[in-house]
Design a protein around this motif. Structure first.
Motif, short mmCIF file in Angstrom:
data_model
loop_
_atom_site.label_atom_id
_atom_site.label_comp_id
_atom_site.label_asym_id
_atom_site.label_seq_id
_atom_site.Cartn_x
_atom_site.Cartn_y
_atom_site.Cartn_z
N UNK A 122 0.89 -1.22 0.08
CA UNK A 122 -0.14 0.01 -0.09
C UNK A 122 1.05 1.23 0.14
N UNK A 123 2.04 1.24 0.78
CA UNK A 123 2.89 2.41 0.79
C UNK A 123 3.59 2.73 -0.61
N UNK A 124 4.06 1.36 -1.23
CA UNK A 124 4.52 1.47 -2.39
C UNK A 124 3.68 2.39 -3.45
N UNK A 125 2.37 2.20 -3.38
CA UNK A 125 1.35 2.80 -4.12
C UNK A 125 0.48 3.93 -3.65
N UNK A 150 9.44 5.67 7.52
CA UNK A 150 10.91 5.29 6.93
C UNK A 150 10.67 4.99 5.62
N UNK A 151 9.76 3.72 5.51
CA UNK A 151 9.87 2.96 4.28
C UNK A 151 9.06 4.11 2.93
N UNK A 152 8.16 4.79 3.80
CA UNK A 152 7.31 6.09 2.73
C UNK A 152 8.73 6.92 2.21
N UNK A 153 9.34 7.47 3.23
CA UNK A 153 10.35 8.40 2.69
C UNK A 153 11.41 7.85 1.91
N UNK A 154 11.73 6.68 1.80
CA UNK A 154 12.73 6.10 0.76
C UNK A 154 12.16 5.91 -0.55
N UNK A 155 10.71 5.79 -0.42
CA UNK A 155 9.87 5.31 -1.60
C UNK A 155 9.64 6.60 -2.47
N UNK A 160 3.05 13.47 5.62
CA UNK A 160 2.25 14.36 6.45
C UNK A 160 2.36 14.13 7.85
N UNK A 161 2.07 15.12 8.75
CA UNK A 161 2.43 14.93 10.16
C UNK A 161 1.39 15.91 10.90
N UNK A 162 0.60 15.13 11.67
CA UNK A 162 -0.29 15.96 12.64
C UNK A 162 0.17 15.46 14.02
N UNK A 163 0.83 16.16 14.94
CA UNK A 163 1.38 15.81 16.32
C UNK A 163 0.09 15.35 17.34
N UNK A 185 10.89 15.39 12.75
CA UNK A 185 12.14 15.24 11.58
C UNK A 185 11.71 14.46 10.45
N UNK A 186 10.75 13.89 10.10
CA UNK A 186 10.41 13.03 9.12
C UNK A 186 9.49 13.75 8.13
N UNK A 187 8.82 14.93 8.62
CA UNK A 187 7.52 15.72 7.93
C UNK A 187 8.05 16.34 6.76
#
Length: 324
Positions: A122-125, A150-155, A160-163, A185-187
């Motif tokens: 799903x993340x790949x797509x 992390x996987x999504x970042x690499x792809x 998107x991030x909401x604390x 830090x990922x967002x």
């Protein structure tokens, strides 16, 4: 291809639903969980979305799965726990419609998602991966969330991030801040409330606080201000736009509708496009998102209150802005 995939909590919100003949407060069962709400807002507008998370093998879990599928959110990434029940939250509303929560989550199924249970296909797509901090409160969901991010970042996904700070779910404010800052830090896109901005930066001034948040590298910072509207920051570009003048009865889910609307407006855009948006483009997106958030406050519940694309467009053309 999914416009947005979200990972995190999917739960039951029990929201006030009047009183019985004795005057006892009644509660209605509603689907909830911020990441799912964000997807539902997008899906309601016509976006293609998917959810990754965990619910219990109980009537609430079945109801939540049916709810996702009923509003067009792919539930392929939803895992069913054989041993832990679906998380419950009871919502209380004050006289202004502002909400507070009591959680039944010691543990709850959403906390028990394992990294190996994350559906990587799903993340790949996916174009955008969205997450919040509720899934960072405990293991194994914390590791599962960071694995997915992390996987999504690499792809090459936009992150998107909401604390989405919920004090009752954390051992301490210090632990919450530590994990919430790690998520930052990922967002690439960050949406915070005014209170969350103050917690994370120590700065009450919106201009300065949003700038501090952007130092971690996010392309777009959004700060929701309740009835005062919302602000945006892209690098040095900053602005505040007012909310719409509607009759508010329940603020639950308004921030999620706002962010879902932002996601809908940037569908198909690359991160480089976002980093180069003009002030006019940003304000068009924010006006649309403010309309979505404002309309959500006019009905009870979260997912059940989300507006359609047509309702948002009508609000933007006919409803006056609040004057602050």
């Amino acid at each position: 291809m999914f416009d947005v995939t979200a990972i995190g909590e999917l739960l039951i919100d029990f929201t006030p639903a009047g009183n019985n003949q004795r005057g006892d407060l009644l509660f209605a069962r509603n689907p909830g969980g911020a990441p799912a709400n964000v997807l539902a807002a997008n899906s309601r507008m016509g976006g293609k979305t998917a959810f990754i998370g965990k619910v219990g093998k109980d009537s609430f879990g079945a109801f939540l799965r049916d709810t996702l599928e009923g509003i067009g959110i792919s539930a392929e990434g939803l895992v069913i726990s054989e041993t832990v029940n679906t998380t419950l939250a009871f919502v209380q509303l004050d006289h202004k419609g502002d909400r507070s929560f009591s959680f039944y989550r010691k543990p709850g199924a959403d906390m028990m998602l394992e990294p190996e249970e994350v559906n990587e296909l799903i993340i790949d797509n996916s174009h955008i991966l969205h997450f919040g901090s509720v899934s960072l409160t405990d293991e194994p969901s914390r590791s599962a969330t960071f694995h997915a991010v992390s996987l999504a970042k690499k792809k090459g996904c936009i992150i998107s991030y909401d604390p989405n700070y919920r004090p009752l779910l954390w051992d301490s404010a210090e632990k919450a801040k530590e994990q919430m800052l790690l998520g930052l830090t990922f967002a690439d896109i960050v949406k915070v409330s005014e209170e969350e901005m103050i917690l994370l930066t120590g700065e009450k001034d919106i201009v300065k606080g949003s700038m501090l948040l952007s130092k971690e590298g996010a392309a777009l910072i959004l700060v929701s201000l309740g009835a005062k509207g919302a602000c945006y920051r892209r690098g040095e570009i900053f602005g505040i736009l007012p909310a719409y003048d509607v009759k508010t009865i329940d603020t639950n889910g308004a921030g999620d509708a706002f962010l879902g609307a932002v996601h809908y407006q940037i569908r198909g855009k690359q991160l480089s496009d976002i980093r180069n948006m003009s002030k006019a483009e940003l304000e068009n997106i924010l006006s649309f998102a403010n309309a979505a958030g404002s309309l959500t406050t006019t009905k009870g519940g979260a997912i059940t209150a989300l507006p359609s694309l047509e309702e948002i467009e009508e609000c933007m053309s006919k409803v006056p802005l609040l004057d602050y």
